[in-house]
Design an enzyme around this catalytic site. Sequence first.
Site, mmCIF file in Angstrom:
data_model
loop_
_atom_site.group_PDB
_atom_site.id
_atom_site.type_symbol
_atom_site.label_atom_id
_atom_site.label_comp_id
_atom_site.label_asym_id
_atom_site.label_seq_id
_atom_site.Cartn_x
_atom_site.Cartn_y
_atom_site.Cartn_z
ATOM 1 N N HIS A 177 -7.090 -5.527 -1.420
ATOM 2 C CA HIS A 177 -6.029 -4.526 -1.331
ATOM 3 C C HIS A 177 -4.931 -5.085 -0.440
ATOM 4 C CE1 HIS A 177 -4.176 -0.543 -1.359
ATOM 5 N NE2 HIS A 177 -3.997 -0.661 -0.057
ATOM 6 N N SER A 179 0.824 -1.195 0.000
ATOM 7 C CA SER A 179 0.000 0.000 0.000
ATOM 8 C C SER A 179 0.871 1.263 0.000
ATOM 9 C CB SER A 179 -0.974 -0.037 1.180
ATOM 10 O OG SER A 179 -2.014 0.878 0.991
ATOM 11 N N ASP A 215 -8.819 -2.855 -7.129
ATOM 12 C CA ASP A 215 -8.240 -2.485 -5.842
ATOM 13 C C ASP A 215 -9.306 -1.824 -4.971
ATOM 14 O OD1 ASP A 215 -6.917 -0.581 -3.902
ATOM 15 O OD2 ASP A 215 -5.113 -1.525 -4.725
#
Length: 413
Positions: free
Chosen positions: A356, A192, A289
């Site tokens: 994600h 991330s 995502d």
Amino acid sequence: EEKAGMAKLWAPFLVVLVLAGSAQAAADRNMSRGGMRRLAGAPGVPVPITVLTSAVAMGAVCMDGSPPAYHMDGGYGAGKNRWIVHLEGGSWCESVGSCLYRKVSRLGSSNLMNRQMYFGGILSSSPAENPDFFSWNRVMIRYCDGASFAGEGYDARSGLFFRGQRIWNAVIQHLLSMGMSSADHVLLTGSSAGALAVVLHCDQFAGFFAGRGTTVKCLADAGFFLDAVNVAGWHTLRTYFGGVVATHGVAQNLPRSCTSHLDATSCFFPQNVIGGINTPIFLLNAAYDTWQIRESLAPDVADPGGAWRACKSSRFACNAFQMNILQAFRNQMVGTVLSVSRSRSNGFFINSCFTHGQSEYATWNAYGSPNLQNKAIWKSVGDWYFGRAEVRAIDCAYPCDNSCHHDIRDKYV
């Protein structure tokens, strides 16, 4: 699944503060906008924190002025001279106001970080869970600067330190002094916001090993943030990233290969940086995502009537129009990855899951991983890293993949 809003880009956002509870509960709790997940607790021995107090003299400090920190599980056997350095994720703060909230959480202060962490996924010490890297030196650098380890500045009025670049330099230099300088294999990874940091620092990381004969590569998991148009027709993430870049003084630390021809905000987007990276890099990303769907494509601020609320909670609640938009987003993701990853030394694994982050969890290993080209994620990354095979895998569009573990909750998951 914990969620955090991106309600108004021009106003400070609320960050969930560290509350009383176990160390692992604090690790698992979402602490900032974006819902960046923490490492899932895995079987094994918890890895203690190391607070790098010596870095303070270099001005390398968290937003509240506390020292940076990391967790390290030492290598052994065949992995004794091999290192994984993983950059923790956790969104960003784009204004002094939002950074003040963040300052009093574990994402702004090492004083509030959990003192132990269980490593999972690519950091796991289990040969079954992590066959290629389980015996390596595995390091998690904690994230407490709010700008993907790239800021440089200080706001005297608020007492906020923006020292991400100094933290990066100080911790890496420290690890080099601990033996990483003589490593024969190293891998820089992140998830991330940490994956965005990998993209921004990949060539810098390789530079620390120049002339040493070390195999150096990078892995960015769930860090391919697109400069996409939202459902209201404007660029939510560009506005947000522009605030991060300006507030933290990021421009001076962005790759020159990008800033030589684009503005600083554009160079905070991986799609504009990856083509200029010389070090081999692997992109692991979901084409759908979920963070970008919630916070960039259909954020609440672009959907005041709440038409997307149900769709963002369950993919089965999306109508045909909304699914067309999600498919167009997937097409943009795939097309952009292909356009910026032309080097055959690079690899990618772009699956059609609604999720994600996939390298820190059970989705990494042989038993829980989604598959592309009959390969799990760990196998795909390992084949690419060790040169066992070229890995440039892109999934067909949803709903073709039945190996996914979707984050968007529904009665079938």
